[in-house]
Design an enzyme around this catalytic site. Structure first.
Site, PDB file in Angstrom:
ATOM      1  N   LYS A 175       0.813  -1.235   0.000  1.00 19.35           N
ATOM      2  CA  LYS A 175       0.000   0.000   0.000  1.00 19.35           C
ATOM      3  C   LYS A 175       0.839   1.274   0.000  1.00 19.35           C
ATOM      4  CE  LYS A 175      -0.649   0.050   5.002  1.00 19.35           C
ATOM      5  NZ  LYS A 175      -1.310  -0.714   6.054  1.00 19.35           N
ATOM      6  N   ARG A 202      -8.780  -1.310  16.702  1.00 20.85           N
ATOM      7  CA  ARG A 202      -9.000  -1.103  15.285  1.00 20.85           C
ATOM      8  C   ARG A 202      -9.806  -2.315  14.837  1.00 20.85           C
ATOM      9  NH1 ARG A 202      -4.511   0.350  10.633  1.00 20.85           N
ATOM     10  NH2 ARG A 202      -4.873  -1.825  10.087  1.00 20.85           N
TER      11      ARG A 202
HETATM   12  C1  LIG Z   1      -0.464  -1.438   6.733  1.00 21.83           C
HETATM   13  C2  LIG Z   1      -0.752  -2.744   7.341  1.00 21.83           C
HETATM   14  C3  LIG Z   1       0.288  -3.655   7.539  1.00 21.83           C
HETATM   15  C4  LIG Z   1       1.737  -3.345   7.248  1.00 21.83           C
HETATM   16  O1  LIG Z   1       2.270  -2.567   8.263  1.00 21.83           O
HETATM   17  P1  LIG Z   1       3.824  -2.195   8.327  1.00 21.83           P
HETATM   18  O2  LIG Z   1       4.001  -1.575   9.637  1.00 21.83           O
HETATM   19  O3  LIG Z   1       4.095  -1.301   7.179  1.00 21.83           O
HETATM   20  O4  LIG Z   1       4.575  -3.475   8.211  1.00 21.83           O
HETATM   21  C5  LIG Z   1      -0.038  -4.891   8.051  1.00 21.83           C
HETATM   22  N1  LIG Z   1      -1.312  -5.210   8.351  1.00 21.83           N
HETATM   23  C6  LIG Z   1      -2.331  -4.358   8.181  1.00 21.83           C
HETATM   24  C7  LIG Z   1      -3.711  -4.789   8.532  1.00 21.83           C
HETATM   25  C8  LIG Z   1      -2.089  -3.090   7.680  1.00 21.83           C
HETATM   26  O5  LIG Z   1      -3.110  -2.231   7.518  1.00 21.83           O
END
Ligand SMILES: *Cc1c(COP(=O)(O)O)cnc(C)c1O
Length: 359
Positions: free
Chosen positions: A35, A128
């Protein structure tokens, strides 16, 4: 044309290798999170070439961009009911916490002659996504197990993103035990027990992930070489995969304190200024809040101070810069997580790749 974002694919490749090796030592498989770079397939391809078999993104639009890559594609945000048809078409799996959505996925997958893998999320404290009540999660799992096109695939947890609750062995043991209970009560063997994001790396390195947790969803650590509990760079990684080049449009001697009657900023707050004394050389770059995030950006030239940004101007103090700059020169900026995300989202930022030698 500037602003220009360069992506060092060789450094990314090396970061992936380091993270893959670290995770392998702890029997953890990686879902590479795309993302931050908006699902850019050129960048995601490096992850796949380096052995990552699962990619995750929070937007279906980005999963669409990943279409040509042979990897299992996960939607890592609870899906919108309204996007279920596209989700089923472009995604193979998703993180879920609402039965009504999963029912819609099951129905739609049947219509499209597809299967869709369901990972149920447990909320272990971050407030969340996910089920807080374990009984409710197990009930949902039983219902999913009885579906024909939505397949119960695993369990997951996400922390440190809203309340910044940290991962620890106790929480991941709760997840693992919940996974065992789901397996017992549904008779389905879960393929994935996903124990978090880049903030779980520190716990992993300390040997704190209980066996049974077999997956992490990693964005920041793979892309920036940074774990996210103590914000430390991991040995052997490169922090400079993403560099933004911005052009200087004004360069003048100016005082460090503004003059006149100072009002409130765009957030309604009274701004504060630091009197840096006799540091007078200021530069303005053609770059703004639309294109990057000043708080997660540093200048590569260590003598430059980022004073702040408005929508379209970045103000720099270049009094102590290592180089001599002129109007028309560019300043290199090293981008962190949110800044990179914004640069990829801004249509005003041109993107270029470097270092794409084959493995
Ligand atoms: C963005 C996201 C991640 C990745 O997080 P990082 O800290 O960039 O590794 C993993 N799981 C979910 C649900 C996310 O929204």
């Amino acid at each position: 044309m500037y602003p220009l974002l360069t992506v060092n694919l060789q450094h990314l490749r090396e970061n992936v290798r380091v993270l893959r090796a670290l995770c392998a030592e702890h029997a953890i498989e990686i879902t590479g999170v795309t993302k931050v770079f908006r699902g850019d397939p050129v960048i995601a391809k490096i992850l796949v070439e380096e052995g990552i078999t699962r990619l995750g993104d929070s937007r279906v639009d980005n999963l669409k961009r990943l279409q040509g890559l042979s990897a299992e594609k996960w939607l890592i945000r609870p899906p919108m009911l309204s996007e279920v048809p596209e989700l089923v078409e472009f995604g193979d799996a998703s993180l879920n916490s609402e039965l009504s959505v999963i029912e819609a996925i099951d129905e739609e997958a049947g219509r499209q002659g597809r299967e869709h893998k369901i990972i149920l999320m447990a909320d272990l404290g971050d407030i969340r996504e996910g089920y807080v009540d374990p009984d409710e999660l197990v009930d949902a799992a039983k219902k999913v197990a009885a579906m024909s096109h939505a397949k119960l695939y695993g369990l997951g947890v996400n922390l440190t993103c809203f309340s910044f609750v940290q991962y620890d062995t106790e929480k991941l043991t709760q997840l693992r035990d919940l996974a065992k209970r789901v397996e017992e009560e549904t008779g389905v063997k879960l393929s994935v027990v996903s124990g978090g994001n880049s903030a779980t790396i520190d716990l992993m390195l300390r040997g704190g992930i209980p066996s049974g947790v077999n997956n992490l969803r990693l964005g920041e650590s793979v892309l920036f070489g940074k774990e996210r509990a103590k914000y430390q760079y991991l040995p052997g990684t490169h922090p400079d995969v993403f560099t933004l080049h911005a052009e200087i449009v004004e360069l003048k001697e100016k005082p460090s304190l503004p003059w006149g009657d100072i009002g409130v900023d765009s957030y309604g707050k009274k701004p504060a200024f630091t009197d840096r004394g006799d540091r007078r050389l200021k530069a303005i770059c053609a770059l703004g809040k639309q294109d990057f995030d000043a708080e997660t950006t540093t200048a590569c030239d260590e003598g430059i101070i980022l004073l702040g940004a408005s929508s379209d101007h970045l103000m720099l103090d270049i009094t102590d810069a290592q180089k001599t700059y002129r109007v028309g020169d560019t300043v290199d900026l090293q981008l962190g997580y949110f800044s990179t995300m914004r640069a990829f989202t801004s249509e005003y930022v041109r993107k270029e790749y470097s270092g794409n030698h084959h493995p």
